[in-house]
Design a protein around this motif. Sequence first.
Motif, PDB file in Angstrom:
ATOM      1  N   ALA A  41       0.781  -1.263  -0.014  1.00 22.74           N
ATOM      2  CA  ALA A  41      -0.087  -0.115  -0.268  1.00 22.74           C
ATOM      3  C   ALA A  41       0.848   1.329  -0.092  1.00 22.74           C
ATOM      4  O   ALA A  41       1.993   1.226  -0.134  1.00 22.74           O
ATOM      5  N   VAL A  42       0.191   2.335   0.076  1.00 22.93           N
ATOM      6  CA  VAL A  42       0.948   3.668   0.227  1.00 22.93           C
ATOM      7  C   VAL A  42       0.214   4.098   1.518  1.00 22.93           C
ATOM      8  O   VAL A  42      -0.847   4.175   1.755  1.00 22.93           O
ATOM      9  N   VAL A  43       1.319   4.484   2.381  1.00 24.21           N
ATOM     10  CA  VAL A  43       0.990   5.167   3.834  1.00 24.21           C
ATOM     11  C   VAL A  43       1.633   6.547   3.856  1.00 24.21           C
ATOM     12  O   VAL A  43       2.849   6.808   3.232  1.00 24.21           O
ATOM     13  N   TRP A  55      -6.920  11.018   5.377  1.00 26.06           N
ATOM     14  CA  TRP A  55      -7.560  12.344   5.167  1.00 26.06           C
ATOM     15  C   TRP A  55      -6.643  12.793   3.493  1.00 26.06           C
ATOM     16  O   TRP A  55      -7.289  13.776   3.046  1.00 26.06           O
ATOM     17  N   TRP A  56      -5.880  11.952   3.238  1.00 27.97           N
ATOM     18  CA  TRP A  56      -5.192  12.453   1.781  1.00 27.97           C
ATOM     19  C   TRP A  56      -5.403  11.166   0.731  1.00 27.97           C
ATOM     20  O   TRP A  56      -4.302  10.536   0.262  1.00 27.97           O
ATOM     21  N   ARG A  57      -6.671  10.459   0.767  1.00 24.27           N
ATOM     22  CA  ARG A  57      -6.846   9.245   0.087  1.00 24.27           C
ATOM     23  C   ARG A  57      -6.349   9.540  -1.334  1.00 24.27           C
ATOM     24  O   ARG A  57      -5.843   8.565  -2.197  1.00 24.27           O
ATOM     25  N   ASP A  58      -6.673  10.892  -2.062  1.00 24.81           N
ATOM     26  CA  ASP A  58      -6.435  11.046  -3.446  1.00 24.81           C
ATOM     27  C   ASP A  58      -4.875  10.971  -3.631  1.00 24.81           C
ATOM     28  O   ASP A  58      -4.242  10.455  -4.589  1.00 24.81           O
ATOM     29  N   LEU A  59      -3.939  11.517  -2.577  1.00 22.54           N
ATOM     30  CA  LEU A  59      -2.577  11.249  -2.530  1.00 22.54           C
ATOM     31  C   LEU A  59      -2.187   9.932  -2.792  1.00 22.54           C
ATOM     32  O   LEU A  59      -1.105   9.453  -3.305  1.00 22.54           O
ATOM     33  N   ALA A  60      -2.685   9.148  -1.795  1.00 23.62           N
ATOM     34  CA  ALA A  60      -2.381   7.849  -1.599  1.00 23.62           C
ATOM     35  C   ALA A  60      -2.376   7.046  -2.834  1.00 23.62           C
ATOM     36  O   ALA A  60      -1.974   6.112  -3.261  1.00 23.62           O
ATOM     37  N   ARG A  61      -3.647   7.206  -3.500  1.00 25.68           N
ATOM     38  CA  ARG A  61      -3.945   6.517  -4.790  1.00 25.68           C
ATOM     39  C   ARG A  61      -2.896   6.947  -5.742  1.00 25.68           C
ATOM     40  O   ARG A  61      -2.554   6.146  -6.460  1.00 25.68           O
ATOM     41  N   ALA A  62      -2.675   8.038  -5.937  1.00 22.07           N
ATOM     42  CA  ALA A  62      -1.589   8.801  -6.975  1.00 22.07           C
ATOM     43  C   ALA A  62      -0.241   7.970  -6.714  1.00 22.07           C
ATOM     44  O   ALA A  62       0.467   7.712  -7.595  1.00 22.07           O
ATOM     45  N   GLY A  63       0.064   7.755  -5.359  1.00 19.29           N
ATOM     46  CA  GLY A  63       1.036   7.229  -4.732  1.00 19.29           C
ATOM     47  C   GLY A  63       1.534   5.874  -5.314  1.00 19.29           C
ATOM     48  O   GLY A  63       2.799   5.221  -5.256  1.00 19.29           O
ATOM     49  N   GLU A  64       0.355   5.372  -5.480  1.00 23.39           N
ATOM     50  CA  GLU A  64       0.411   3.776  -6.118  1.00 23.39           C
ATOM     51  C   GLU A  64       1.138   3.505  -7.353  1.00 23.39           C
ATOM     52  O   GLU A  64       1.533   2.229  -7.898  1.00 23.39           O
ATOM     53  N   GLN A  65       1.441   4.734  -8.154  1.00 26.27           N
ATOM     54  CA  GLN A  65       2.235   4.629  -9.514  1.00 26.27           C
ATOM     55  C   GLN A  65       3.648   4.426  -8.927  1.00 26.27           C
ATOM     56  O   GLN A  65       4.441   3.898  -9.819  1.00 26.27           O
ATOM     57  N   LEU A  66       4.101   4.743  -7.779  1.00 29.26           N
ATOM     58  CA  LEU A  66       5.472   4.436  -7.307  1.00 29.26           C
ATOM     59  C   LEU A  66       5.977   3.376  -7.044  1.00 29.26           C
ATOM     60  O   LEU A  66       5.166   2.087  -6.829  1.00 29.26           O
ATOM     61  N   LEU A  67       7.131   2.962  -7.291  1.00 32.73           N
ATOM     62  CA  LEU A  67       7.536   1.464  -7.151  1.00 32.73           C
ATOM     63  C   LEU A  67       7.760   1.159  -5.484  1.00 32.73           C
ATOM     64  O   LEU A  67       8.221   2.243  -4.810  1.00 32.73           O
ATOM     65  N   PRO A  68       7.493   0.099  -5.173  1.00 32.90           N
ATOM     66  CA  PRO A  68       7.596  -0.194  -3.715  1.00 32.90           C
ATOM     67  C   PRO A  68       9.111  -0.142  -3.374  1.00 32.90           C
ATOM     68  O   PRO A  68      10.076  -0.341  -4.009  1.00 32.90           O
ATOM     69  N   GLY A  69       9.267   0.420  -2.077  1.00 32.37           N
ATOM     70  CA  GLY A  69      10.425   0.701  -1.808  1.00 32.37           C
ATOM     71  C   GLY A  69      10.730   2.427  -1.816  1.00 32.37           C
ATOM     72  O   GLY A  69      11.804   2.748  -1.253  1.00 32.37           O
ATOM     73  N   THR A  70       9.978   2.959  -2.254  1.00 33.28           N
ATOM     74  CA  THR A  70      10.060   4.573  -2.481  1.00 33.28           C
ATOM     75  C   THR A  70       9.583   5.292  -1.162  1.00 33.28           C
ATOM     76  O   THR A  70       8.448   5.038  -0.847  1.00 33.28           O
ATOM     77  N   ILE A 148       1.470  14.240  -8.299  1.00 28.61           N
ATOM     78  CA  ILE A 148       2.863  14.274  -7.534  1.00 28.61           C
ATOM     79  C   ILE A 148       3.849  14.870  -8.587  1.00 28.61           C
ATOM     80  O   ILE A 148       4.462  14.459  -9.556  1.00 28.61           O
ATOM     81  N   GLN A 149       4.527  15.802  -7.913  1.00 28.91           N
ATOM     82  CA  GLN A 149       5.530  16.434  -8.793  1.00 28.91           C
ATOM     83  C   GLN A 149       6.529  16.917  -7.933  1.00 28.91           C
ATOM     84  O   GLN A 149       6.551  17.413  -6.888  1.00 28.91           O
TER      85      GLN A 149
END
Length: 286
Positions: A41-43, A55-70, A148-149
């Motif tokens: 997941a993204v935490v 509180w920031w579910r939209d950012l967590a969903r966007a963070g799913e594009q990142l590779l695990p370990g980031t 995410i930028q």
Amino acid sequence: MELPVDVALAKAVPTLPAGEGWWYEPKFDGHRTIMARTAEAVVLYARSGRVVTPWWRDLARAGEQLLPGTVLDGEAVIWTGHHIDFSAAQSRAASAPARALLLSHQLPAAYAVWDILSHPSLGDVRGRPYVERRGLLLGVLSEIGPPIQAVPATDDRDVAIAWYSGLRDQGIEGVVAKRAGGAYPGGRRGWVKIRHADTRDATVVGYVGARSRPRALALALEGEVRLTSRLDPVVAARIGAVLAGVSELGLAMVREERYTAVEARVVVEVLVGTGRHALLTVTRMR
């Protein structure tokens, strides 16, 4: 990497540092947020280490594009038109999770990233130089789009001054300066920052710490007593020498912090920060 992490902090200074080896970034006015992409997941973590993912579910969903370990460090911000709206970010953070989800549909958040703490291939990179971490950050985000930028960065002080002067109306509250060769200063004020501020004179009515070298001052300003940020060592020594000749009036309290009250004789020049911070930074004695 063990989570949550101790985030890096910045010390307020009256002027932007100059010389070789400095890099500059615009300072966004939002909520400090660590984004960790795990295998599952993204935490998201606040500066305090509290989990704020709901509180920031939209950012967590966007963070799913990142590779695990980031693991990234940045600011959760909300744009209203072409302006960063801190009150909107504050409203979301203070809402119940269900209300925050509704607000995220009305005003989606963006994640302004300025550092990478863990790389999906290299692991913990906090000990590497800033310029190397910056390159790794840009590489990790090269295939990742908004919200995410990476924040802009430059080693040109003139550009940084132009940001400071020209981006205030967009909600940029100042500039952060970092050493090119510096590691990530987790848990300490290893960066420096300047914020938009007004210069005013204030009367010293007390001090915090040792009289000979106070840590902070209690100032009478606009009808109230306020504490300054931590004094510069040189300024502290000069003020301490003057306080040696001023009578003490006993202990007093302001905003749950104790200070030693003195006769109101000493006047100092302070930078009064604007916006929600409104920090008092002593620049010199009058």
